[in-house]
Design a protein around this motif. Structure first.
Motif, PDB file in Angstrom:
ATOM      1  N   ALA A 280      15.213  -2.383   8.907  1.00  0.00           N
ATOM      2  CA  ALA A 280      14.881  -1.705   7.639  1.00  0.00           C
ATOM      3  C   ALA A 280      14.533  -2.741   6.565  1.00  0.00           C
ATOM      4  N   ALA A 281      13.461  -2.481   5.832  1.00  0.00           N
ATOM      5  CA  ALA A 281      13.004  -3.444   4.817  1.00  0.00           C
ATOM      6  C   ALA A 281      14.026  -3.552   3.680  1.00  0.00           C
ATOM      7  N   ALA A 282      14.254  -4.802   3.226  1.00  0.00           N
ATOM      8  CA  ALA A 282      15.248  -5.048   2.179  1.00  0.00           C
ATOM      9  C   ALA A 282      14.952  -4.224   0.927  1.00  0.00           C
ATOM     10  N   ALA A 283      13.674  -4.105   0.581  1.00  0.00           N
ATOM     11  CA  ALA A 283      13.323  -3.364  -0.638  1.00  0.00           C
ATOM     12  C   ALA A 283      13.725  -1.895  -0.510  1.00  0.00           C
ATOM     13  N   ARG A 284      13.616  -1.363   0.714  1.00  0.00           N
ATOM     14  CA  ARG A 284      13.952   0.059   0.904  1.00  0.00           C
ATOM     15  C   ARG A 284      15.471   0.257   0.827  1.00  0.00           C
TER      16      ARG A 284
END
Ligand SMILES: Cc1ncc(COP(=O)(O)O)c(C=O)c1O
Length: 400
Positions: free
Chosen positions: A148-152
């Protein structure tokens, strides 16, 4: 470029299909609830007439969900509506008789006590649930698949939710969240269905109908001839298509469902040809994180198998192409900032209209100078690191 960059199955559409759970009346209930949320505004319907002309089509519209409640994706429409319906059930009231202010009031909180909502998500759905829980002054626990992307993750935590990134794929993360819900007595608010778990996913899909409802209003007299809908579990595509069938009846647009090769469970289900949903497993590795789902939503599948004309599975670079095309429009067209799961239909249509290898599908779908296309950019820039890589520096560029 290879012929395998895009595969498709054509499906026989059953005429006159109607879907009572996704009627205009149900859509109106969802719209009316969403309208009661402070800050509600219909998202814009972008017009890209020049791009249509370049493709040899009549017209092209994109409903831009990157503007939805400042949350960068359409998903909150489903999560907020399902949470509201859940509270109404507990309060023994009809959603048509209450609004957002009432549901977020101290009086309701006092009646219901502390509640924890739990879900699994690639990002957008979890953000919607975290946002709804925050507004209700309740708790949210969110499970995410590996990678999962850190920004998400950050945008979920920004709403006060507890977020766990697992080392599982999406479907296994859903199972884990379900176990946690049972263990702790929490409310599972999942955007897909399975045996014995249908009410909440139905409400989620009903909530999604606000999106096509607004689009139909914004289109006015313009009737779309074709709709391209990207799919993960197929809940969004099912809800939109059911609503389109309700509004346009026998004249419903020709619909193509689009998925990434690595998570093409609806395409595989259509290909199997036995009417049943089929699962794909493994890592479901794709840049289209929102579409990285291997198990069809049975409610969505039942609609799609009756009313969708084509099931398309494609390479990731077509999502990249879609992002770049929207980000750098032809002069005079509206500009759209799209995340990876939003614009794959644009990349696909660009390939179909430009590459002679795909003339057959172009003809089968009847794409030509009379065609008016509608798509939904379901996500804005939710992963800025990847967005720059793709749009600025040409990662996932079309291979020549
Ligand atoms: C941005 C975006 N678009 C489309 C979808 C697909 O929706 P569904 O899983 O209902 O097919 C998702 C799902 O998470 C998403 O996040």
């Amino acid at each position: 470029m290879s012929i395998n960059d895009l595969k498709y199955v054509l499906n026989e559409v059953q005429g006159n299909s109607s879907y009572p759970l996704f009627s205009r009346e149900e859509a109106e209930k969802a719209v009316s609830f969403h309208k009661s949320i402070p800050g509600y505004k219909p998202t814009p319907l972008a017009h890209l007439g020049k791009l249509a002309e370049y493709w040899g089509l009549k017209d092209f519209y994109v409903k831009d969900e990157s503007y939805r409640f400042g949350l960068n994706a359409f998903k909150v429409l489903g999560g907020s509506y399902a949470v509201a319906k859940l509270l109404c059930e507990r309060l023994d009231v009809d959603i048509a008789d209450v609004d957002f202010d009432y549901l977020t009031s101290p009086e309701v909180h006092e009646k219901l006590g502390d509640i924890t909502f739990i879900t699994a998500t690639d990002g957008n759905h979890g953000r919607g649930i975290a946002w709804a829980a925050e507004k209700l002054k309740q708790n949210a626990v969110i499970y995410m698949p590996k990678g999962a992307a850190a920004a998400r993750v950050k945008s979920i935590e920004a709403h006060g939710a507890t977020c766990h990134v697992t080392d599982l794929n999406y479907d296994d993360a859903v199972r884990l969240a379900c176990e946690e819900a049972e263990k702790n007595g929490w409310y599972m608010v999942q955007d897909t269905a399975w045996e014995g778990y249908v009410d909440i996913p139905t409400w989620i899909m009903q909530g999604y109908m606000t999106m096509p409802y607004e689009a139909v209003e914004q289109l006015g007299d313009v009737k779309p001839t074709h709709v391209f809908l990207q799919a993960g579990v197929g809940a969004m595509a099912g809800a939109v298509l059911a609503f389109m069938s309700e509004v346009y009846g026998d004249e419903a647009p020709i619909t193509a469902v689009v998925e990434p090769h690595s998570a093409a469970c609806l395409y595989e289900s259509a290909k199997a040809g036995d009417g049943k949903p089929h699962t794909v497993g493994g890592d479901l590795d794709t840049i289209m994180a929102g579409l990285a789902c291997g198990e069809p939503n049975p409610i969505g599948w039942d609609i799609l198998k009756k009313s969708a004309r084509a099931f398309i599975s494609c390479e990731d670079y077509l999502a990249g192409n879609g992002m770049r095309i929207l980000s750098c429009p032809i002069l005079g067209d509206d500009r759209i900032i799209a995340g990876e799961s939003g614009p794959v239909g644009i990349g696909v249509l660009d390939l179909i209209m430009n590459d002679p290898n795909f003339t057959t599908i172009k003809e089968e779908l009847g794409l030509g100078s009379d065609s008016v296309i509608l798509m939904f950019n379901t996500e804005g820039n939710t992963d800025p690191v990847n967005f720059k890589e793709i749009v600025w520096y040409g990662k996932y560029l079309k291979r020549q």
